[in-house]
Design a protein around this motif. Sequence first.
Motif, PDB file in Angstrom:
ATOM      1  N   ALA A  44      -3.881  -6.945 -12.032  1.00 60.35           N
ATOM      2  CA  ALA A  44      -3.310  -6.687 -10.701  1.00 60.35           C
ATOM      3  C   ALA A  44      -4.066  -5.565  -9.996  1.00 60.35           C
ATOM      4  O   ALA A  44      -4.340  -5.644  -8.795  1.00 60.35           O
ATOM      5  CB  ALA A  44      -1.832  -6.338 -10.813  1.00 60.35           C
ATOM      6  N   SER A  45      -4.421  -4.523 -10.727  1.00 57.18           N
ATOM      7  CA  SER A  45      -5.178  -3.417 -10.145  1.00 57.18           C
ATOM      8  C   SER A  45      -6.537  -3.905  -9.635  1.00 57.18           C
ATOM      9  O   SER A  45      -6.964  -3.564  -8.534  1.00 57.18           O
ATOM     10  CB  SER A  45      -5.361  -2.315 -11.189  1.00 57.18           C
ATOM     11  N   GLY A  46      -7.204  -4.720 -10.428  1.00 56.09           N
ATOM     12  CA  GLY A  46      -8.499  -5.267 -10.009  1.00 56.09           C
ATOM     13  C   GLY A  46      -8.379  -6.158  -8.792  1.00 56.09           C
ATOM     14  O   GLY A  46      -9.201  -6.091  -7.875  1.00 56.09           O
ATOM     15  N   ARG A  47      -7.342  -7.012  -8.771  1.00 53.32           N
ATOM     16  CA  ARG A  47      -7.136  -7.889  -7.609  1.00 53.32           C
ATOM     17  C   ARG A  47      -6.884  -7.083  -6.342  1.00 53.32           C
ATOM     18  O   ARG A  47      -7.402  -7.400  -5.268  1.00 53.32           O
ATOM     19  CB  ARG A  47      -5.974  -8.857  -7.865  1.00 53.32           C
ATOM     20  N   LEU A  48      -6.081  -6.018  -6.449  1.00 52.60           N
ATOM     21  CA  LEU A  48      -5.812  -5.165  -5.292  1.00 52.60           C
ATOM     22  C   LEU A  48      -7.100  -4.521  -4.781  1.00 52.60           C
ATOM     23  O   LEU A  48      -7.387  -4.542  -3.581  1.00 52.60           O
ATOM     24  CB  LEU A  48      -4.789  -4.084  -5.647  1.00 52.60           C
ATOM     25  N   ASN A  49      -7.903  -3.974  -5.682  1.00 54.64           N
ATOM     26  CA  ASN A  49      -9.156  -3.327  -5.268  1.00 54.64           C
ATOM     27  C   ASN A  49     -10.134  -4.324  -4.657  1.00 54.64           C
ATOM     28  O   ASN A  49     -10.812  -4.008  -3.674  1.00 54.64           O
ATOM     29  CB  ASN A  49      -9.780  -2.586  -6.437  1.00 54.64           C
ATOM     30  N   ARG A  50     -10.210  -5.549  -5.195  1.00 56.87           N
ATOM     31  CA  ARG A  50     -11.088  -6.571  -4.606  1.00 56.87           C
ATOM     32  C   ARG A  50     -10.596  -6.973  -3.217  1.00 56.87           C
ATOM     33  O   ARG A  50     -11.392  -7.163  -2.298  1.00 56.87           O
ATOM     34  CB  ARG A  50     -11.204  -7.784  -5.527  1.00 56.87           C
ATOM     35  N   ALA A  51      -9.278  -7.094  -3.041  1.00 54.91           N
ATOM     36  CA  ALA A  51      -8.725  -7.440  -1.717  1.00 54.91           C
ATOM     37  C   ALA A  51      -9.063  -6.356  -0.694  1.00 54.91           C
ATOM     38  O   ALA A  51      -9.439  -6.656   0.438  1.00 54.91           O
ATOM     39  CB  ALA A  51      -7.211  -7.637  -1.809  1.00 54.91           C
ATOM     40  N   ILE A  52      -8.957  -5.110  -1.096  1.00 57.07           N
ATOM     41  CA  ILE A  52      -9.306  -4.001  -0.199  1.00 57.07           C
ATOM     42  C   ILE A  52     -10.779  -4.065   0.169  1.00 57.07           C
ATOM     43  O   ILE A  52     -11.141  -3.923   1.342  1.00 57.07           O
ATOM     44  CB  ILE A  52      -8.938  -2.644  -0.833  1.00 57.07           C
ATOM     45  N   ARG A  53     -11.649  -4.313  -0.808  1.00 57.30           N
ATOM     46  CA  ARG A  53     -13.085  -4.408  -0.513  1.00 57.30           C
ATOM     47  C   ARG A  53     -13.377  -5.555   0.456  1.00 57.30           C
ATOM     48  O   ARG A  53     -14.250  -5.440   1.320  1.00 57.30           O
ATOM     49  CB  ARG A  53     -13.896  -4.556  -1.799  1.00 57.30           C
ATOM     50  N   ARG A  54     -12.654  -6.677   0.337  1.00 54.64           N
ATOM     51  CA  ARG A  54     -12.870  -7.801   1.257  1.00 54.64           C
ATOM     52  C   ARG A  54     -12.453  -7.453   2.675  1.00 54.64           C
ATOM     53  O   ARG A  54     -13.000  -7.988   3.637  1.00 54.64           O
ATOM     54  CB  ARG A  54     -12.102  -9.037   0.776  1.00 54.64           C
ATOM     55  N   MET A  55     -11.470  -6.587   2.847  1.00 53.90           N
ATOM     56  CA  MET A  55     -10.988  -6.209   4.187  1.00 53.90           C
ATOM     57  C   MET A  55     -11.821  -5.101   4.821  1.00 53.90           C
ATOM     58  O   MET A  55     -11.667  -4.804   6.001  1.00 53.90           O
ATOM     59  CB  MET A  55      -9.529  -5.754   4.110  1.00 53.90           C
ATOM     60  N   THR A  56     -12.700  -4.473   4.061  1.00 58.84           N
ATOM     61  CA  THR A  56     -13.489  -3.347   4.532  1.00 58.84           C
ATOM     62  C   THR A  56     -14.362  -3.753   5.719  1.00 58.84           C
ATOM     63  O   THR A  56     -15.037  -4.774   5.686  1.00 58.84           O
ATOM     64  CB  THR A  56     -14.385  -2.823   3.387  1.00 58.84           C
ATOM     65  N   VAL A  57     -14.337  -2.930   6.788  1.00 62.22           N
ATOM     66  CA  VAL A  57     -15.180  -3.199   7.957  1.00 62.22           C
ATOM     67  C   VAL A  57     -16.403  -2.286   7.996  1.00 62.22           C
ATOM     68  O   VAL A  57     -17.371  -2.579   8.683  1.00 62.22           O
ATOM     69  CB  VAL A  57     -14.388  -3.088   9.280  1.00 62.22           C
ATOM     70  N   THR A  58     -16.348  -1.185   7.288  1.00 62.56           N
ATOM     71  CA  THR A  58     -17.474  -0.266   7.188  1.00 62.56           C
ATOM     72  C   THR A  58     -17.226   0.645   5.991  1.00 62.56           C
ATOM     73  O   THR A  58     -16.188   0.554   5.345  1.00 62.56           O
ATOM     74  CB  THR A  58     -17.656   0.560   8.487  1.00 62.56           C
ATOM     75  N   LYS A  59     -18.191   1.482   5.701  1.00 64.98           N
ATOM     76  CA  LYS A  59     -18.029   2.467   4.628  1.00 64.98           C
ATOM     77  C   LYS A  59     -18.463   3.825   5.137  1.00 64.98           C
ATOM     78  O   LYS A  59     -19.322   3.931   6.007  1.00 64.98           O
ATOM     79  CB  LYS A  59     -18.892   2.105   3.412  1.00 64.98           C
ATOM     80  N   ILE A  60     -17.864   4.849   4.578  1.00 60.21           N
ATOM     81  CA  ILE A  60     -18.311   6.224   4.795  1.00 60.21           C
ATOM     82  C   ILE A  60     -18.672   6.719   3.401  1.00 60.21           C
ATOM     83  O   ILE A  60     -17.790   6.908   2.568  1.00 60.21           O
ATOM     84  CB  ILE A  60     -17.230   7.092   5.448  1.00 60.21           C
ATOM     85  N   GLY A  61     -19.947   6.865   3.168  1.00 60.28           N
ATOM     86  CA  GLY A  61     -20.397   7.139   1.813  1.00 60.28           C
ATOM     87  C   GLY A  61     -19.997   5.961   0.951  1.00 60.28           C
ATOM     88  O   GLY A  61     -20.258   4.810   1.292  1.00 60.28           O
ATOM     89  N   SER A  62     -19.322   6.217  -0.148  1.00 65.42           N
ATOM     90  CA  SER A  62     -18.859   5.134  -1.014  1.00 65.42           C
ATOM     91  C   SER A  62     -17.445   4.687  -0.676  1.00 65.42           C
ATOM     92  O   SER A  62     -16.912   3.785  -1.313  1.00 65.42           O
ATOM     93  CB  SER A  62     -18.914   5.588  -2.478  1.00 65.42           C
ATOM     94  N   HIS A  63     -16.832   5.289   0.342  1.00 64.16           N
ATOM     95  CA  HIS A  63     -15.442   5.004   0.681  1.00 64.16           C
ATOM     96  C   HIS A  63     -15.349   3.800   1.625  1.00 64.16           C
ATOM     97  O   HIS A  63     -15.870   3.844   2.740  1.00 64.16           O
ATOM     98  CB  HIS A  63     -14.791   6.205   1.364  1.00 64.16           C
ATOM     99  N   PRO A  64     -14.646   2.739   1.222  1.00 61.36           N
ATOM    100  CA  PRO A  64     -14.434   1.623   2.149  1.00 61.36           C
ATOM    101  C   PRO A  64     -13.476   2.035   3.259  1.00 61.36           C
ATOM    102  O   PRO A  64     -12.571   2.830   3.044  1.00 61.36           O
ATOM    103  CB  PRO A  64     -13.814   0.537   1.264  1.00 61.36           C
ATOM    104  N   VAL A  65     -13.716   1.515   4.455  1.00 59.98           N
ATOM    105  CA  VAL A  65     -12.872   1.831   5.609  1.00 59.98           C
ATOM    106  C   VAL A  65     -12.250   0.525   6.100  1.00 59.98           C
ATOM    107  O   VAL A  65     -12.953  -0.425   6.427  1.00 59.98           O
ATOM    108  CB  VAL A  65     -13.687   2.506   6.735  1.00 59.98           C
ATOM    109  N   LEU A  66     -10.922   0.496   6.156  1.00 57.17           N
ATOM    110  CA  LEU A  66     -10.201  -0.684   6.619  1.00 57.17           C
ATOM    111  C   LEU A  66     -10.100  -0.682   8.150  1.00 57.17           C
ATOM    112  O   LEU A  66     -10.324   0.345   8.793  1.00 57.17           O
ATOM    113  CB  LEU A  66      -8.812  -0.715   5.979  1.00 57.17           C
ATOM    114  N   PRO A  67      -9.795  -1.827   8.752  1.00 57.12           N
ATOM    115  CA  PRO A  67      -9.829  -1.940  10.213  1.00 57.12           C
ATOM    116  C   PRO A  67      -9.023  -0.888  10.979  1.00 57.12           C
ATOM    117  O   PRO A  67      -9.538  -0.291  11.934  1.00 57.12           O
ATOM    118  CB  PRO A  67      -9.283  -3.347  10.473  1.00 57.12           C
ATOM    119  N   ASN A  68      -7.772  -0.652  10.622  1.00 56.92           N
ATOM    120  CA  ASN A  68      -6.967   0.335  11.357  1.00 56.92           C
ATOM    121  C   ASN A  68      -7.526   1.736  11.203  1.00 56.92           C
ATOM    122  O   ASN A  68      -7.497   2.531  12.154  1.00 56.92           O
ATOM    123  CB  ASN A  68      -5.503   0.288  10.919  1.00 56.92           C
ATOM    124  N   ALA A  69      -8.034   2.071  10.036  1.00 52.36           N
ATOM    125  CA  ALA A  69      -8.636   3.384   9.833  1.00 52.36           C
ATOM    126  C   ALA A  69      -9.898   3.515  10.680  1.00 52.36           C
ATOM    127  O   ALA A  69     -10.147   4.564  11.277  1.00 52.36           O
ATOM    128  CB  ALA A  69      -8.946   3.614   8.363  1.00 52.36           C
TER     129      ALA A  69
END
Length: 97
Positions: A44-69
Amino acid sequence: MSGTQQLRWSHTNHNSEKRAAAWSTTLQRLGDPAEWNWATVTSASGRLNRAIRRMTVTKIGSHPVLPNAARFIDHNGLRYEYGTGIHATPAAGMRRP
């Protein structure tokens, strides 16, 4: 964090069975970690992290950034990465772009 001109980093992760066991007396409502299905927890933890990576619109360093952010960062002119997040003004010693 709206209104403070900063957006703090967040992350997801899960405890190991050993760490959960160490905390089990503090967080008794979660039950005995020895009875948890650790393969399911890890999956479940892996699935959540993969879903977040798929929603990422950009990154700041190694940090994925989601659309609202990303919209919050753009709307508030945040651009300086340091410490625990991204800020409107540079830290001491940083130059404005």
